[in-house]
Design a protein around this motif. Structure first.
Motif, mmCIF file in Angstrom:
data_model
loop_
_atom_site.group_PDB
_atom_site.id
_atom_site.type_symbol
_atom_site.label_atom_id
_atom_site.label_comp_id
_atom_site.label_asym_id
_atom_site.label_seq_id
_atom_site.Cartn_x
_atom_site.Cartn_y
_atom_site.Cartn_z
ATOM 1 N N VAL A 114 0.859 -1.192 0.000
ATOM 2 C CA VAL A 114 0.000 0.000 0.000
ATOM 3 C C VAL A 114 0.887 1.231 0.000
ATOM 4 N N ASN A 115 0.626 2.148 -0.932
ATOM 5 C CA ASN A 115 1.370 3.398 -0.976
ATOM 6 C C ASN A 115 0.409 4.570 -0.817
ATOM 7 N N GLN A 116 0.908 5.773 -0.966
ATOM 8 C CA GLN A 116 0.079 6.946 -0.756
ATOM 9 C C GLN A 116 -1.101 6.987 -1.720
ATOM 10 N N TRP A 119 -3.816 4.543 -0.428
ATOM 11 C CA TRP A 119 -4.597 5.072 0.689
ATOM 12 C C TRP A 119 -5.575 6.140 0.212
ATOM 13 N N SER A 120 -5.126 6.966 -0.711
ATOM 14 C CA SER A 120 -6.014 7.993 -1.245
ATOM 15 C C SER A 120 -7.193 7.360 -1.985
ATOM 16 N N ASP A 121 -6.909 6.311 -2.765
ATOM 17 C CA ASP A 121 -7.977 5.602 -3.476
ATOM 18 C C ASP A 121 -8.975 5.002 -2.497
ATOM 19 N N GLN A 123 -9.587 5.891 0.590
ATOM 20 C CA GLN A 123 -10.321 6.942 1.286
ATOM 21 C C GLN A 123 -11.443 7.499 0.413
ATOM 22 N N SER A 124 -11.109 7.817 -0.826
ATOM 23 C CA SER A 124 -12.119 8.381 -1.727
ATOM 24 C C SER A 124 -13.248 7.391 -1.969
ATOM 25 N N ALA A 125 -12.899 6.134 -2.159
ATOM 26 C CA ALA A 125 -13.913 5.121 -2.424
ATOM 27 C C ALA A 125 -14.799 4.918 -1.208
ATOM 28 N N ALA A 126 -14.201 4.883 -0.007
ATOM 29 C CA ALA A 126 -14.985 4.698 1.218
ATOM 30 C C ALA A 126 -15.974 5.846 1.404
ATOM 31 N N GLU A 127 -15.517 7.052 1.161
ATOM 32 C CA GLU A 127 -16.392 8.213 1.314
ATOM 33 C C GLU A 127 -17.543 8.171 0.303
ATOM 34 N N LEU A 202 -14.475 0.903 6.140
ATOM 35 C CA LEU A 202 -13.919 0.574 4.830
ATOM 36 C C LEU A 202 -12.490 1.063 4.654
ATOM 37 N N GLN A 203 -12.007 1.879 5.574
ATOM 38 C CA GLN A 203 -10.600 2.301 5.546
ATOM 39 C C GLN A 203 -9.769 1.593 6.615
ATOM 40 N N SER A 204 -10.397 0.745 7.388
ATOM 41 C CA SER A 204 -9.685 0.057 8.465
ATOM 42 C C SER A 204 -8.770 -1.029 7.919
ATOM 43 N N PRO A 205 -7.583 -1.203 8.500
ATOM 44 C CA PRO A 205 -6.734 -2.340 8.113
ATOM 45 C C PRO A 205 -7.435 -3.680 8.295
#
Length: 552
Positions: A114-116, A119-121, A123-127, A202-205
């Motif tokens: 996992v890279n930056q 994580w951005s992907d 986050q955006s998808a979860a939101e 949905l962003q949780s490890p």
């Protein structure tokens, strides 16, 4: 390293690249594990590296990660399960994709970092998903039919974490729910609280990674087994029904019983499509292109691809195995393919036909032969190399530094003579004993996969050879006899078992895994020898059920 995509290229340039890639050879058939290791180092040192065992190449360096990130496909299908959606969301189509070709399969642990951007992907998808499923009371009711925060957190949290939440986790999510419920906006308090909880889950490890958190060499718990089974056989998080059964998944027999049912589901067949696509490079059919070949049309590419998929769909769904892959004389034929096989057209669909005695196994069928060809000429180097790599797991090793381009055929010269002269300069066993004999076995098939008895103005074709398998050298008259040797011997079964285990375990399979590979190969060589039986045997073994090495 196996099989280059086919662009529009000249014969000499294309085969020059091929030769450069495939000329080298290291190791010897039958070499034992050079380290003599029986598994991951007990002292927690570096992981065992690959080598050659029982005649098959087993390269790599498994890390035995305790946290394995979901693949993009697993993420999408798991979101579908967690939120009870009608279909997997398409958001993962824009996620960063793994680099194919660095491992046998793109679900390998080495490729799931996992890279930056990741994580951005996420986050955006979860939101976006949290907004979507709380946009109306009806949509939210599909996720959870009640209106109580505690029930919502426990139900959705269990699906997301693939296990029941702990008391502390529930308490923290209840606080988060209350925070969300108090936010401004036109949604109901329940919807606002649920939206914030979903975004967080949905962003949780615990959602993004499959875990193996137990002690080394100890069995995984039932929930970890349920997740491992479901993410392999369904490509998705466990259903509520499977999570209910998870506490009982503590014995090989119980695990196999659940797996046996899952193997009959359509999702298992879809997963094996993914496996065979990557194993034999089905994505390359779309890249086939030929110059100056009158009976080639780009519309054939789609037929080749569908034909290949349908062949392996049948192998899996009908309880067949490696022996049938290598020896079946039936294949799937589209309207454009029929004349190339010398068959009458059979409508507009790709349908199963008897291909005759000259078409023994998948590798004597048009999709494989046409992919591994150059315009209207056979490509014995690619045909031989790909079968060595993908079907026999032969230890070909690194390439030689300088190989000249393949020259045009001379008058009175066969392709076999041309390639033999070219590759004799490499001086290794790789071409002369491994690649060339297998490639020359298919010389009766031209660049369009059509059968022929003569070439280059009437010269007779010699498709005979000798190949040294793990159990010894065997001679053959043609491709059909070679395929029968492979079906009866052990090496092709060992290779398929190694690849299947690598795909299921999501890691490199190395000599320390040889007992597992041998057991699966023994099943494959048995009376029925089905792929499904191999998979059921695999889930019962410690390599699947037990925590193997690695550190927290």
């Amino acid at each position: 390293m196996t099989g280059l995509p086919r662009g529009r290229r000249a014969l000499g340039a294309g085969l020059c690249v091929t030769a450069l890639l495939l000329a080298g050879c290291t190791g010897a058939l039958g070499d034992p594990d050079p380290e003599g290791s029986g598994g991951p180092p007990p002292d927690g040192g570096g992981p065992p590296t690959g080598g050659v065992a029982r005649g098959i190449d087993m390269p790599g360096g498994p890390q035995y990660h305790r946290f394995v990130r979901l693949t993009n496909s697993q993420w999408a299908r798991s979101v579908q399960v967690v939120l009870n959606l009608a279909a997997p969301p398409s958001l993962s189509d824009g996620f960063e994709k793994p680099v194919a070709g660095t491992t046998d399969f793109t679900n390998n642990e080495h490729l799931l970092s996992v890279n930056q951007r990741s994580w951005s992907d996420y986050q955006s998808a979860a939101e976006a998903l949290a907004e979507e499923v709380t946009d109306s009371e009806e949509a939210l009711a599909d996720v959870y039919p009640g209106t109580d925060a505690a029930g919502f957190i426990e139900a959705v949290g269990r699906r997301a974490y693939r296990r029941p939440l702990t008391d502390d986790e529930i308490a923290r999510y209840e606080e988060l729910f209350e925070t969300g419920a108090a936010m401004s906006g036109t949604k109901s308090a329940f919807a606002k609280g649920a939206q914030l909880v979903i975004r967080t889950m949905l962003q949780s490890p615990h959602f993004l990674y499959r875990t193996e958190l137990g002690e080394d060499r100890k069995p995984l718990d039932g929930y970890e087994i349920a997740a491992k089974l479901s993410l392999w056989l369904r490509d998705a998080a466990p259903s509520d029904e499977l999570l209910d059964k998870a506490p009982t998944l503590t014995t090989p027999e119980a695990i196999a019983a659940v797996a046996e049912t899952m193997l009959e589901e359509p999702t298992a067949a879809e997963g094996m499509r993914y496996f065979h696509r990557e194993l034999l490079h089905f994505d390359r059919y779309a890249t086939i292109s030929k110059l100056g070949v009158p009976n080639y049309d780009e519309s054939l590419n789609a037929e080749y691809e569908e034909s290949a998929y349908l062949f392996f769909d049948k192998i899996f769904t009908e309880g067949l195995g490696v022996k049938e892959i290598l020896t079946s004389t039936k294949g799937f034929v589209g309207p454009g393919m029929a004349s190339l096989y010398g068959l009458s057209p059979s409508g507009s669909r790709v349908v199963e036909r008897d291909l005759g005695p000259d078409r023994v196994g998948f590798f004597s069928q048009l999709p494989y032969l046409t992919l591994n060809a150059l315009n209207d000429e056979s490509d014995s180097i690619h045909r031989g190399a790909n079968i060595n790599f993908d079907v026999l797991c032969a230890p070909l090793g690194a390439p030689a530094p300088d190989i000249p381009p393949v020259p045009p055929l001379e008058p009175g010269q066969t392709n076999r003579q041309r390639i033999t002269r070219l590759t004799s300069a490499c001086g290794g066993a790789c071409h002369n004993q491994l690649i060339n004999p297998v490639g020359f076995a298919f010389e009766h098939f031209d660049g369009m996969g059509q059968y022929r008895d003569e070439e280059n103005g009437g010269l007779p074709i010699d498709s005979s050879g000798v190949y040294t398998f793990s159990e010894g050298a065997k001679s053959f008259a043609d491709a059909g006899e070679l395929m029968r040797h492979m079906a009866e011997g052990e090496q092709a079964h060992l290779c398929y078992a190694k690849k299947l285990a690598s795909f299921a375990l999501q890691r490199d399979v190395v000599p320390s895994d040889l007992p597992l590979v041998e057991t699966l190969a023994e099943v494959s060589r048995g009376a029925s020898g089905s792929v499904k039986e191999m998979m059921l045997e695999l889930v019962k073994k410690e390599a699947f059920r037990t925590r193997m090495g690695g550190t927290l």
